[in-house]
Design an enzyme around this catalytic site. Structure first.
Site, PDB file in Angstrom:
ATOM      1  N   GLU A   1       0.821  -1.209   0.000  1.00  0.00           N
ATOM      2  CA  GLU A   1       0.000   0.000   0.000  1.00  0.00           C
ATOM      3  C   GLU A   1       0.853   1.258   0.000  1.00  0.00           C
ATOM      4  O   GLU A   1       2.083   1.207   0.116  1.00  0.00           O
ATOM      5  CB  GLU A   1      -0.948  -0.044   1.209  1.00  0.00           C
ATOM      6  CG  GLU A   1      -1.878  -1.248   1.118  1.00  0.00           C
ATOM      7  CD  GLU A   1      -2.950  -1.288   2.193  1.00  0.00           C
ATOM      8  OE1 GLU A   1      -2.880  -0.515   3.177  1.00  0.00           O
ATOM      9  OE2 GLU A   1      -3.874  -2.112   2.023  1.00  0.00           O
TER      10      GLU A   1
ATOM     11  N   CYS B   1      -2.100  -4.828  -5.463  1.00  0.00           N
ATOM     12  CA  CYS B   1      -2.605  -6.066  -4.860  1.00  0.00           C
ATOM     13  C   CYS B   1      -1.533  -7.162  -4.886  1.00  0.00           C
ATOM     14  O   CYS B   1      -0.671  -7.192  -5.775  1.00  0.00           O
ATOM     15  CB  CYS B   1      -3.809  -6.578  -5.641  1.00  0.00           C
ATOM     16  SG  CYS B   1      -5.250  -5.529  -5.556  1.00  0.00           S
TER      17      CYS B   1
ATOM     18  N   GLU C   1      -1.806 -10.246  -5.749  1.00  0.00           N
ATOM     19  CA  GLU C   1      -1.839 -11.080  -6.956  1.00  0.00           C
ATOM     20  C   GLU C   1      -0.983 -10.474  -8.060  1.00  0.00           C
ATOM     21  O   GLU C   1      -0.227 -11.165  -8.739  1.00  0.00           O
ATOM     22  CB  GLU C   1      -3.274 -11.222  -7.483  1.00  0.00           C
ATOM     23  CG  GLU C   1      -4.217 -11.953  -6.554  1.00  0.00           C
ATOM     24  CD  GLU C   1      -4.898 -11.057  -5.530  1.00  0.00           C
ATOM     25  OE1 GLU C   1      -4.309 -10.025  -5.131  1.00  0.00           O
ATOM     26  OE2 GLU C   1      -6.003 -11.389  -5.117  1.00  0.00           O
TER      27      GLU C   1
HETATM   28  N1  THU Z   1      -6.072  -6.480  -2.197  1.00  0.00           N
HETATM   29  C1  THU Z   1      -5.295  -7.461  -2.732  1.00  0.00           C
HETATM   30  O1  THU Z   1      -4.097  -7.555  -2.443  1.00  0.00           O
HETATM   31  N2  THU Z   1      -5.880  -8.321  -3.589  1.00  0.00           N
HETATM   32  C2  THU Z   1      -7.181  -8.262  -4.004  1.00  0.00           C
HETATM   33  O2  THU Z   1      -7.565  -8.947  -4.917  1.00  0.00           O
HETATM   34  C3  THU Z   1      -8.106  -7.364  -3.311  1.00  0.00           C
HETATM   35  C4  THU Z   1      -7.484  -6.300  -2.497  1.00  0.00           C
HETATM   36  C5  THU Z   1      -5.447  -5.509  -1.293  1.00  0.00           C
HETATM   37  C6  THU Z   1      -5.356  -4.125  -1.870  1.00  0.00           C
HETATM   38  C7  THU Z   1      -5.311  -3.291  -0.610  1.00  0.00           C
HETATM   39  O3  THU Z   1      -3.964  -3.233  -0.164  1.00  0.00           O
HETATM   40  C8  THU Z   1      -6.111  -4.093   0.376  1.00  0.00           C
HETATM   41  O4  THU Z   1      -6.188  -5.411  -0.121  1.00  0.00           O
HETATM   42  C9  THU Z   1      -7.518  -3.582   0.618  1.00  0.00           C
HETATM   43  O5  THU Z   1      -8.217  -3.420  -0.569  1.00  0.00           O
END
Ligand code: THU
Length: 161
Positions: free
Chosen positions: A63, A72, A74
């Protein structure tokens, strides 16, 4: 007018039913989630990929105070794999999320739309299916192909029309 129907098949299984490779992926994804940089959402995601060349790589969500600059788990894992081994396809992607007690979240967490877009393009680039496993505390969902998660995908073909 014609009503069409889309059908996808996916498997629901338990942790005990994970294969040895899947167990390894889960271990890597869990360790990755523990290292997530998620000071804003406190939502810690780990992703691990198994490549055709045998390598296992992982990533966690990263983040940023400027929220949209984050990425994210993934996409961190998939882009990392594509950057390190562009010639090797991703056979399996496993995703899990940890709660504040370092425990798995009960329900499997599906990847966001932007990640699905990237997963499906990676899959079509590599010309072989990428299995996707979503691991919750109580159940595991397994999809045979990333494209099962994103029907009507926007592809580079659209740019040519
Ligand atoms: N997030 C992921 O890492 N993967 C996803 O598919 C959904 C969301 C993360 C992004 C952000 O850092 C946190 O989860 C909240 O949305």
């Amino acid at each position: 007018m014609k009503v069409n129907e889309l059908k996808i098949t996916y498997i629901e299984k338990s942790h005990q039913e994970l294969s040895d490779v899947e167990q390894r992926l889960l271990k890597e994804a869990t360790q990755a989630a523990q290292k997530a940089y998620a000071p804003y959402s406190h939502f810690r995601v780990g992703a691990a990929v198994k490549l055709a060349n045998g390598e296992i790589l992982s990533g966690s969500n990263q983040e940023n105070a400027a929220y949209p600059s984050g990425l994210c788990a993934e996409r961190v894992a998939v882009y990392y794999a594509n950057a390190r081994y562009p010639q090797s396809s991703i056979e399996t992607l496993l995703i899990t999320v940890l709660d504040e007690n370092d425990d798995y979240r009960c329900e499997p967490v599906p990847p966001c739309g932007a990640c699905r877009q990237v997963l499906t393009e990676t899959e079509s680039r590599q010309k072989c299916p990428m299995r996707v496993l979503l691991v919750g505390k109580d159940e595991v969902l397994e999809f045979g192909s990333a494209s099962d998660l994103l029907p009507f995908i926007f592809t580079s073909n659209e740019l040519k029309k």
